[in-house]
Motif scaffolding. Structure first.
Motif, PDB file in Angstrom:
ATOM      1  N   HIS A 193      -4.330   3.508   6.198  1.00  0.00           N
ATOM      2  CA  HIS A 193      -3.673   4.097   5.028  1.00  0.00           C
ATOM      3  C   HIS A 193      -4.731   4.647   4.073  1.00  0.00           C
ATOM      4  O   HIS A 193      -4.583   5.740   3.533  1.00  0.00           O
ATOM      5  N   ASP A 242      -3.453  -1.004   7.506  1.00  0.00           N
ATOM      6  CA  ASP A 242      -3.682  -0.855   6.075  1.00  0.00           C
ATOM      7  C   ASP A 242      -4.960  -0.059   5.810  1.00  0.00           C
ATOM      8  O   ASP A 242      -4.995   0.792   4.922  1.00  0.00           O
ATOM      9  N   TYR A 301       1.860   0.114   3.157  1.00  0.00           N
ATOM     10  CA  TYR A 301       2.420   1.459   3.127  1.00  0.00           C
ATOM     11  C   TYR A 301       2.600   2.061   4.521  1.00  0.00           C
ATOM     12  O   TYR A 301       2.971   3.213   4.654  1.00  0.00           O
ATOM     13  N   GLU A 302       2.306   1.301   5.543  1.00  0.00           N
ATOM     14  CA  GLU A 302       2.321   1.830   6.905  1.00  0.00           C
ATOM     15  C   GLU A 302       3.422   1.205   7.750  1.00  0.00           C
ATOM     16  O   GLU A 302       3.833   0.070   7.514  1.00  0.00           O
ATOM     17  N   THR A 340       7.533  -2.332   7.999  1.00  0.00           N
ATOM     18  CA  THR A 340       6.535  -1.796   7.083  1.00  0.00           C
ATOM     19  C   THR A 340       5.542  -2.885   6.720  1.00  0.00           C
ATOM     20  O   THR A 340       5.930  -4.001   6.377  1.00  0.00           O
TER      21      THR A 340
END
Length: 188
Positions: free
Chosen positions: A42, A39, A95-96, A92
């Motif tokens: 990101h 995270d 967002y990764e 997931t």
């Protein structure tokens, strides 16, 4: 594997490894710690902060292992002298996308982890996308067919990646081999 080059990439990789280590020490599960670090990566895609790809392996005393990968090549399992690319389960987190591979090591088995400098070796020198994880597994199988011991594998991989990349390393290349020697001993 810090993204970028030189000192900046080195700082990114060291920061990522230090953060993962501290999260593990604080009692977070391996999966949760990897998700937290992914995270933060990101954020690095949008802000000017260090970005790093990573693999995090954990091997328990009974041989059970889990490997989490983020923007890094799949791990390779070596069993009975045969190298096989482990196909992770991708999921997931925020967002990764993170890969998770797991299994059980038996005595004599090894896990091979590497940066993309190994799997992308040869890119632009006869290999469109590099040798890839499968090409690396093929190379490892060739080495094991010549009775090369696991502790010599990292040097052999580094030599091969340099050779197929026109005599130089195009990217940071890191290779680690974790070998289950006895029921209580894992060597790196």
């Amino acid at each position: 594997d810090g993204i970028g080059s030189g000192v900046y990439a080195n700082i990114a990789a060291i920061s990522c490894a230090s953060r993962l280590s501290e999260l593990f020490r604080s009692g977070l599960s391996q999966g949760h710690a990897c998700e937290m670090v992914a995270d933060s990566m990101h954020r690095a895609r949008r802000e000017n902060i260090p970005f790093s790809a990573f693999s995090a392996a954990r091997v328990l005393h009974d041989g059970q292992f889990s490997v989490y990968t983020y923007e890094a090549p799949e791990p390779i399992l070596v069993r009975d002298g045969v190298a096989t690319v482990l196909k992770p389960r991708f999921y997931t987190a925020g967002y990764e996308v993170i890969g998770e591979s797991s299994g059980t090591l038996s005595i004599g088995d090894s896990l091979v982890l590497c940066s993309d400098g190994a799997t992308q070796a040869g890119m632009g020198h006869g290999y469109t996308f590099g040798i890839g994880p499968e090409g690396l597994a093929d190379f490892l199988n060739h080495c094991f067919g010549q009775d090369i011991p696991p502790e010599e594998i990292p040097d052999r991989v580094l030599e091969m990646t340099r050779r197929i990349s026109a005599g130089r390393h195009e990217d940071d290349t890191t290779v680690a081999v974790l070998t289950c020697r006895t029921a209580d001993e894992i060597t790196v």
